[in-house]
Design a protein around this motif. Sequence first.
Motif, mmCIF file in Angstrom:
data_model
loop_
_atom_site.group_PDB
_atom_site.id
_atom_site.type_symbol
_atom_site.label_atom_id
_atom_site.label_comp_id
_atom_site.label_asym_id
_atom_site.label_seq_id
_atom_site.Cartn_x
_atom_site.Cartn_y
_atom_site.Cartn_z
ATOM 1 N N PRO A 157 0.893 -1.098 -0.032
ATOM 2 C CA PRO A 157 -0.131 0.176 0.090
ATOM 3 C C PRO A 157 0.863 1.365 0.123
ATOM 4 O O PRO A 157 1.927 1.258 0.563
ATOM 5 N N GLY A 158 0.176 2.235 -0.567
ATOM 6 C CA GLY A 158 0.802 3.801 -0.534
ATOM 7 C C GLY A 158 0.904 4.288 0.720
ATOM 8 O O GLY A 158 0.306 5.582 0.787
ATOM 9 N N TYR A 163 6.788 1.293 5.214
ATOM 10 C CA TYR A 163 6.929 0.277 4.233
ATOM 11 C C TYR A 163 6.741 -0.980 4.724
ATOM 12 O O TYR A 163 6.941 -2.132 3.840
ATOM 13 N N GLU A 164 6.248 -1.105 6.031
ATOM 14 C CA GLU A 164 6.522 -2.538 6.241
ATOM 15 C C GLU A 164 5.233 -3.307 6.286
ATOM 16 O O GLU A 164 4.514 -3.822 7.305
ATOM 17 N N TYR A 165 5.107 -3.780 5.044
ATOM 18 C CA TYR A 165 3.789 -4.246 4.849
ATOM 19 C C TYR A 165 4.370 -5.927 3.976
ATOM 20 O O TYR A 165 5.609 -6.095 3.428
ATOM 21 N N LEU A 166 3.331 -6.846 4.113
ATOM 22 C CA LEU A 166 3.779 -7.887 3.194
ATOM 23 C C LEU A 166 3.190 -7.533 1.596
ATOM 24 O O LEU A 166 2.532 -6.906 1.562
ATOM 25 N N TYR A 167 3.985 -8.228 0.642
ATOM 26 C CA TYR A 167 3.559 -7.921 -0.915
ATOM 27 C C TYR A 167 2.619 -8.716 -1.140
ATOM 28 O O TYR A 167 2.418 -9.845 -0.834
ATOM 29 N N THR A 168 1.467 -8.075 -1.823
ATOM 30 C CA THR A 168 0.492 -8.805 -2.303
ATOM 31 C C THR A 168 0.719 -8.923 -3.840
ATOM 32 O O THR A 168 1.407 -8.095 -4.462
ATOM 33 N N THR A 169 0.333 -10.210 -4.260
ATOM 34 C CA THR A 169 0.423 -10.664 -5.675
ATOM 35 C C THR A 169 -0.866 -10.548 -6.328
ATOM 36 O O THR A 169 -1.718 -11.583 -5.854
ATOM 37 N N SER A 170 -1.018 -9.724 -7.020
ATOM 38 C CA SER A 170 -2.692 -9.519 -7.825
ATOM 39 C C SER A 170 -2.527 -9.252 -9.324
ATOM 40 O O SER A 170 -1.545 -8.597 -9.410
ATOM 41 N N PRO A 171 -3.500 -9.204 -10.106
ATOM 42 C CA PRO A 171 -3.571 -8.529 -11.143
ATOM 43 C C PRO A 171 -3.768 -7.091 -10.950
ATOM 44 O O PRO A 171 -4.237 -6.861 -9.608
ATOM 45 N N PHE A 172 -3.224 -6.029 -11.630
ATOM 46 C CA PHE A 172 -3.472 -4.767 -11.489
ATOM 47 C C PHE A 172 -4.815 -4.530 -11.185
ATOM 48 O O PHE A 172 -5.054 -3.513 -10.143
ATOM 49 N N SER A 173 -5.977 -5.057 -11.363
ATOM 50 C CA SER A 173 -7.209 -4.527 -11.612
ATOM 51 C C SER A 173 -7.624 -5.016 -10.065
ATOM 52 O O SER A 173 -8.837 -4.432 -9.553
ATOM 53 N N LYS A 174 -7.054 -5.914 -9.264
ATOM 54 C CA LYS A 174 -7.409 -6.081 -8.092
ATOM 55 C C LYS A 174 -6.625 -5.555 -6.753
ATOM 56 O O LYS A 174 -6.680 -5.745 -5.689
ATOM 57 N N ASN A 176 -6.002 -3.207 -4.014
ATOM 58 C CA ASN A 176 -6.673 -2.570 -2.976
ATOM 59 C C ASN A 176 -6.003 -2.277 -1.785
ATOM 60 O O ASN A 176 -5.873 -2.956 -1.080
ATOM 61 N N ALA A 177 -5.719 -1.035 -1.628
ATOM 62 C CA ALA A 177 -4.336 -0.678 -0.684
ATOM 63 C C ALA A 177 -5.321 -0.648 0.812
ATOM 64 O O ALA A 177 -4.678 -0.741 1.771
ATOM 65 N N PHE A 178 -6.549 -0.648 0.971
ATOM 66 C CA PHE A 178 -7.226 -0.500 2.083
ATOM 67 C C PHE A 178 -7.520 -1.953 2.509
ATOM 68 O O PHE A 178 -8.188 -2.038 3.696
ATOM 69 N N LYS A 179 -7.313 -3.058 1.846
ATOM 70 C CA LYS A 179 -7.828 -4.152 2.196
ATOM 71 C C LYS A 179 -7.458 -4.814 3.664
ATOM 72 O O LYS A 179 -8.467 -5.159 4.401
ATOM 73 N N ASP A 180 -6.216 -4.651 3.804
ATOM 74 C CA ASP A 180 -5.861 -5.137 5.176
ATOM 75 C C ASP A 180 -5.306 -3.974 6.074
ATOM 76 O O ASP A 180 -4.597 -4.524 6.990
ATOM 77 N N GLN A 189 3.275 5.174 12.824
ATOM 78 C CA GLN A 189 2.153 5.697 12.405
ATOM 79 C C GLN A 189 1.535 5.513 11.025
ATOM 80 O O GLN A 189 2.468 5.523 10.061
ATOM 81 N N THR A 190 0.253 5.351 10.627
ATOM 82 C CA THR A 190 0.158 4.894 9.212
ATOM 83 C C THR A 190 -0.962 5.702 8.630
ATOM 84 O O THR A 190 -1.980 6.117 9.571
ATOM 85 N N TYR A 191 -0.992 6.236 7.553
ATOM 86 C CA TYR A 191 -1.886 6.773 6.742
ATOM 87 C C TYR A 191 -2.053 6.513 5.372
ATOM 88 O O TYR A 191 -1.161 6.728 4.518
ATOM 89 N N ILE A 192 -3.338 6.066 4.958
ATOM 90 C CA ILE A 192 -3.174 5.837 3.584
ATOM 91 C C ILE A 192 -4.590 6.654 2.901
ATOM 92 O O ILE A 192 -5.821 6.121 3.250
ATOM 93 N N PRO A 193 -4.340 7.731 2.113
ATOM 94 C CA PRO A 193 -5.560 8.419 1.959
ATOM 95 C C PRO A 193 -6.224 7.829 0.641
ATOM 96 O O PRO A 193 -7.544 8.180 0.515
ATOM 97 N N GLU A 194 -5.486 7.155 -0.164
ATOM 98 C CA GLU A 194 -6.277 6.444 -1.193
ATOM 99 C C GLU A 194 -5.821 5.627 -1.814
ATOM 100 O O GLU A 194 -4.791 4.943 -1.293
#
Length: 679
Positions: A157-158, A163-174, A176-180, A189-194
């Motif tokens: 996610p942006g 940056y301390e996330y696991l990488y997701t493998t997906s089609p570009f169309s899938k 979703n930075a908000f999923k988890d 502190q984390t903030y993902i506005p979009e």
Amino acid sequence: MISCSSDKENRTTEVISPNKKVKVQFLLSATKQPSYTVRFKNETVIDTSKMSFDLQNALSLKGNFEILKTTTNAFNETWKMVWGEDEEVVNQYNSLKIELQETSTLKRKINIIFKVYDDGIGFRYEFPKQENLSEVVITDENTEFNLTGNHKTWWIPGDWDIYEYLYTTSPFSKINAFKDYIPGSHLGQTYIPENAVNTPVTMKTDKGLYLSFHEADLTDYAEMTLAVDTVNYNMKSELVGNAKGKKVIRKTPFETPWRTIQIAEKPGDLIESKLIVNLNEPNTVDDMSFFKPTKYVGIWWDMHIGTGNWDYAGENHSANTKYAKELIDFASENNIHGMLVEGWNIGWEQWWDKKAKKVHFDFVTPYPDYNLKEVVAYGKSKNVELIMHHETSADITLYEKQLDTAFALMKDLKIHAVKTGYVGSVIPEGEYHHGQFMVNHFQKVLEKGIENGVAINAHEPIKATGKRRTYPVAISREGIRGQEYNAWSEDGGNPPEHLTIVPFTRMLAGPIDYTPGIFNTSLKPYKENNQINTTLAHQLALYVVIYSPVQMVPDLIKNYKNNPAFQFIKDIGVDWKKTKVLDAEIGEFITVARQEKSTENWFIGGITDENARVVKVKLNFLVPNKTYTAKIYKDKLDSHYLHNPEVYEILEQDVNSKTILELNMAAGGGFAISLIPKN
């Protein structure tokens, strides 16, 4: 000769890479808005993508441009890395500079520069000094990357803070930075506005081409995340801002960072590419003799598995003189020349809790049980250098007040490296870890390092963008979901595939302080519900697969003593003459070979995901007609990251450039090989 052409009537101009495989076309749209396309081997990889800026209290820089002038250039040099993956780097490209001016009354100017390499492109914007655009407050940079399909994507996610996330493998169309995303679920502190991704973000097209998007030379500017349009397969630069909605404040003239696209036909070519460092300026540090790439031990893992505490008020304060000397002795005996101590200075009791208003780190005053000067002197007597530690808790106001005294202390004690940390929300409030304010803070720390002869290993950092070429004091950084998550996470920690993705994403940005080499992968008896999801052989291989000029040897001393596998850690180099990716598939497996700079020794590391596999390792990179002793540390047939992770075997045989090794990797497993010339 540069391959370049232009058509002023149709408002287009183009430039082609030295090998003629990569072509960039610049064009003005019907509304005279700047746009570009990228082709590889005559196939479009980036379709028409627009370029514009939104400004505060001013009209957007968007359309009504005309081309005043175009300039082309060919460049070819070979430069030497002070330390790195390869001793020599070829920097060859063809460039195109387009000077633009509005046709409207303001006649504001902007230049766009493309550098086209055989392995990708970089482009940046120049804002010349001008009367009608003296101070620029950017509220949005609208650089598009218009993809040509629903590519397979490896992404995080942006997040504006971490940056301390696991990488997701997906089609570009899938994507979703908000999923988890769970606000407040991390010390950072984390903030993902979009819906956006952080870079490097890497993709594979249906035709098997690999693309990776990032930026280079991030200086006095906000980090770029990429907002995604999952319907139209489009990405747009989304700069990290602050609470006031301002993203970049600059006075003209200035340049933006380079926006980069790496292009490769094999995944390993992404790693071997030097596009990111090549887009940075040459080394500005006259003398780097104070720093030598090294392995290091430390008082760190104890805190994560619960055998010690950072704070002096805790039950077992690990950062004490006695333990530090034990580690120095162990390091000295085992070809390890660095030692890190965390929790040495006052202020750790409530460092994570800013609401308590009691976080007052002092970066020169040790706790009573830690004699800093004595430890430094003892280390020097054993040829082991102390690595300082500064955890700021992201209180930048406090840290910058103490920068002079903190670095003066290191200079006085001849301490030549520091690990910095920035856990938590940024003070002053309203700023984010990845915004322009923090980019400039990290630059200040680098400059202090140059001034005082101190190399910087930053944790919770701004991402690497190749500035290690210009400032080789920037030796490594975190910016990744690291080994410590295996000790923290009762939900399973990092899965085996994690480090088969990282080399093709995060590591494309630069060196990683991941802390490999945990031998007690079960974490028993300390963390009964946690574990490390790799075999021991996999942990050895990480010293080759994951690049850093400083590599930690983090496990407890007792887990290394009398363990034959520790010989590989004693032998492994940290500074390299050549790096080759022998075979790889992102998210599945990778095999890397590196030749040590100071010797003729080669080292190979291979790791796999949760699937066992057999790989063939060709040694055709070795010097012909020369015999090497190969010492192979590998999984046993019954090894498994979950059920039998710590068993391995060691084989030894003579090999040469014609040898092909067939090696099995267990689920979550790997292998490590040292290749030493005979006689």
